[in-house]
Write a protein that holds these residues in place. Structure first.
Motif, PDB file in Angstrom:
ATOM      1  N   ALA A 193      15.635 -77.581  13.905  1.00  0.00           N
ATOM      2  CA  ALA A 193      14.638 -76.771  13.210  1.00  0.00           C
ATOM      3  C   ALA A 193      15.044 -75.300  13.206  1.00  0.00           C
ATOM      4  N   ALA A 194      14.631 -74.601  12.170  1.00  0.00           N
ATOM      5  CA  ALA A 194      14.875 -73.160  12.091  1.00  0.00           C
ATOM      6  C   ALA A 194      13.824 -72.428  12.928  1.00  0.00           C
ATOM      7  N   ASP A 195      14.182 -71.235  13.377  1.00  0.00           N
ATOM      8  CA  ASP A 195      13.220 -70.409  14.104  1.00  0.00           C
ATOM      9  C   ASP A 195      12.083 -70.021  13.177  1.00  0.00           C
ATOM     10  N   GLN A 196      10.903 -69.944  13.747  1.00  0.00           N
ATOM     11  CA  GLN A 196       9.754 -69.476  12.990  1.00  0.00           C
ATOM     12  C   GLN A 196       9.680 -67.963  13.101  1.00  0.00           C
ATOM     13  N   PHE A 197       9.114 -67.341  12.098  1.00  0.00           N
ATOM     14  CA  PHE A 197       8.955 -65.893  12.088  1.00  0.00           C
ATOM     15  C   PHE A 197       8.117 -65.466  13.295  1.00  0.00           C
ATOM     16  N   ASN A 198       8.613 -64.494  14.051  1.00  0.00           N
ATOM     17  CA  ASN A 198       7.931 -63.934  15.226  1.00  0.00           C
ATOM     18  C   ASN A 198       7.788 -64.922  16.381  1.00  0.00           C
ATOM     19  N   GLN A 199       8.427 -66.057  16.332  1.00  0.00           N
ATOM     20  CA  GLN A 199       8.180 -67.097  17.321  1.00  0.00           C
ATOM     21  C   GLN A 199       8.399 -66.626  18.760  1.00  0.00           C
ATOM     22  N   LEU A 200       9.579 -66.130  19.084  1.00  0.00           N
ATOM     23  CA  LEU A 200       9.829 -65.688  20.454  1.00  0.00           C
ATOM     24  C   LEU A 200       9.063 -64.410  20.786  1.00  0.00           C
ATOM     25  N   VAL A 201       8.854 -63.549  19.795  1.00  0.00           N
ATOM     26  CA  VAL A 201       8.030 -62.352  20.003  1.00  0.00           C
ATOM     27  C   VAL A 201       6.615 -62.776  20.399  1.00  0.00           C
ATOM     28  N   ASN A 202       6.069 -63.780  19.719  1.00  0.00           N
ATOM     29  CA  ASN A 202       4.722 -64.268  20.049  1.00  0.00           C
ATOM     30  C   ASN A 202       4.666 -64.844  21.457  1.00  0.00           C
ATOM     31  N   TYR A 203       5.674 -65.613  21.838  1.00  0.00           N
ATOM     32  CA  TYR A 203       5.689 -66.186  23.186  1.00  0.00           C
ATOM     33  C   TYR A 203       5.780 -65.090  24.237  1.00  0.00           C
ATOM     34  N   ARG A 204       6.627 -64.098  23.993  1.00  0.00           N
ATOM     35  CA  ARG A 204       6.751 -62.978  24.930  1.00  0.00           C
ATOM     36  C   ARG A 204       5.435 -62.220  25.013  1.00  0.00           C
ATOM     37  N   SER A 205       4.755 -62.030  23.881  1.00  0.00           N
ATOM     38  CA  SER A 205       3.454 -61.348  23.870  1.00  0.00           C
ATOM     39  C   SER A 205       2.432 -62.115  24.703  1.00  0.00           C
ATOM     40  N   TYR A 206       2.442 -63.432  24.571  1.00  0.00           N
ATOM     41  CA  TYR A 206       1.545 -64.284  25.369  1.00  0.00           C
ATOM     42  C   TYR A 206       1.817 -64.081  26.861  1.00  0.00           C
ATOM     43  N   LEU A 207       3.088 -64.135  27.253  1.00  0.00           N
ATOM     44  CA  LEU A 207       3.445 -63.957  28.667  1.00  0.00           C
ATOM     45  C   LEU A 207       3.080 -62.554  29.156  1.00  0.00           C
ATOM     46  N   ASN A 208       3.356 -61.536  28.342  1.00  0.00           N
ATOM     47  CA  ASN A 208       3.035 -60.157  28.719  1.00  0.00           C
ATOM     48  C   ASN A 208       1.534 -59.967  28.884  1.00  0.00           C
ATOM     49  N   GLU A 209       0.750 -60.601  28.008  1.00  0.00           N
ATOM     50  CA  GLU A 209      -0.712 -60.495  28.078  1.00  0.00           C
ATOM     51  C   GLU A 209      -1.234 -61.042  29.410  1.00  0.00           C
ATOM     52  N   ARG A 210      -0.520 -61.984  29.969  1.00  0.00           N
ATOM     53  CA  ARG A 210      -0.919 -62.613  31.222  1.00  0.00           C
ATOM     54  C   ARG A 210      -0.186 -62.028  32.431  1.00  0.00           C
ATOM     55  N   GLY A 211       0.507 -60.942  32.249  1.00  0.00           N
ATOM     56  CA  GLY A 211       1.161 -60.256  33.357  1.00  0.00           C
ATOM     57  C   GLY A 211       2.668 -60.384  33.366  1.00  0.00           C
ATOM     58  N   SER A 212       3.170 -61.609  33.261  1.00  0.00           N
ATOM     59  CA  SER A 212       4.620 -61.816  33.256  1.00  0.00           C
ATOM     60  C   SER A 212       4.922 -63.282  33.004  1.00  0.00           C
ATOM     61  N   GLY A 213       6.196 -63.576  33.004  1.00  0.00           N
ATOM     62  CA  GLY A 213       6.657 -64.951  32.823  1.00  0.00           C
ATOM     63  C   GLY A 213       8.061 -64.946  32.264  1.00  0.00           C
ATOM     64  N   LYS A 214       8.680 -66.097  32.313  1.00  0.00           N
ATOM     65  CA  LYS A 214      10.053 -66.228  31.834  1.00  0.00           C
ATOM     66  C   LYS A 214      10.065 -67.014  30.528  1.00  0.00           C
ATOM     67  N   LEU A 215      10.965 -66.602  29.633  1.00  0.00           N
ATOM     68  CA  LEU A 215      11.082 -67.225  28.322  1.00  0.00           C
ATOM     69  C   LEU A 215      12.518 -67.685  28.116  1.00  0.00           C
TER      70      LEU A 215
END
Length: 185
Positions: free
Chosen positions: A105-127
């Motif tokens: 599958a091709a990457d979705q627009f903003n896909q990893l940015v969205n995941y990083r935003s989710y992790l940042n919103e919750r304090g931290s996390g690894k992607l």
């Protein structure tokens, strides 16, 4: 025996290029629990393999496939759906790992940015970005419309690439060895 002559059960079943099925397979192994210790030994091996040894202090983990990611403050805002989502159940020091599994599958627009935003919103996390050849994600996935750009080779602030050959297959070899050792006891 020629390598191309080896039996590959995934190819035989025609699922070797299906990322949803491979994610489910990975998660099913990560969720195996040792009855004596109540720990997930293959999850521990996996965390070591992707260099998350600092996450081993947490003892209770939730591992899910296709987890919907919603904003903390705005339930209508969605960050997408994580292929593999690993989260500690600790209230004081919650740890999260998101793995985006890309096979065909091709990457979705903003896909990893969205995941990083989710992790940042919750304090931290690894992607992590899991794929066959170790290629980085596309710019459309890592540089979003919000002027946020996440960097490659930093799973804590951006993302890190992991591959089936270097990470998943080598982890599965350790799982196989551990399982074989357990059967010999």
């Amino acid at each position: 025996m020629n390598t191309s002559d080896k039996i590959n059960i995934f190819k035989f079943l025609k699922i070797h290029r299906k990322e949803t099925i491979s994610s489910q397979f990975i998660v099913s192994i990560l969720n195996i629990r040792d009855e004596e210790t109540n720990k997930k030994p293959y999850l521990e091996l996996f965390l070591k393999k992707i260099e998350c040894s600092d996450y081993l202090s947490s003892c209770e983990w939730s591992v899910r496939v296709e987890k919907p990611l919603h904003s903390k403050g705005n339930k209508d805002m969605k960050y997408g759906r994580a292929d593999i989502f690993i989260e500690s159940k600790s209230e004081h020091d919650r740890k999260r790992i998101i793995i985006e599994n890309k096979i065909d599958a091709a990457d979705q627009f903003n896909q990893l940015v969205n995941y990083r935003s989710y992790l940042n919103e919750r304090g931290s996390g690894k992607l992590y970005y899991l794929n066959l050849l170790g290629e980085p994600a596309s710019p459309s996935s890592t540089k979003g419309s919000s002027n946020m750009e996440i960097k490659y080779r930093n799973p804590d602030l951006g993302y890190e690439v992991i591959t089936y050959n270097d990470h998943i297959l080598k982890w599965l070899e350790k799982v196989k060895k551990e399982t074989s050792n357990e059967l010999l006891k």
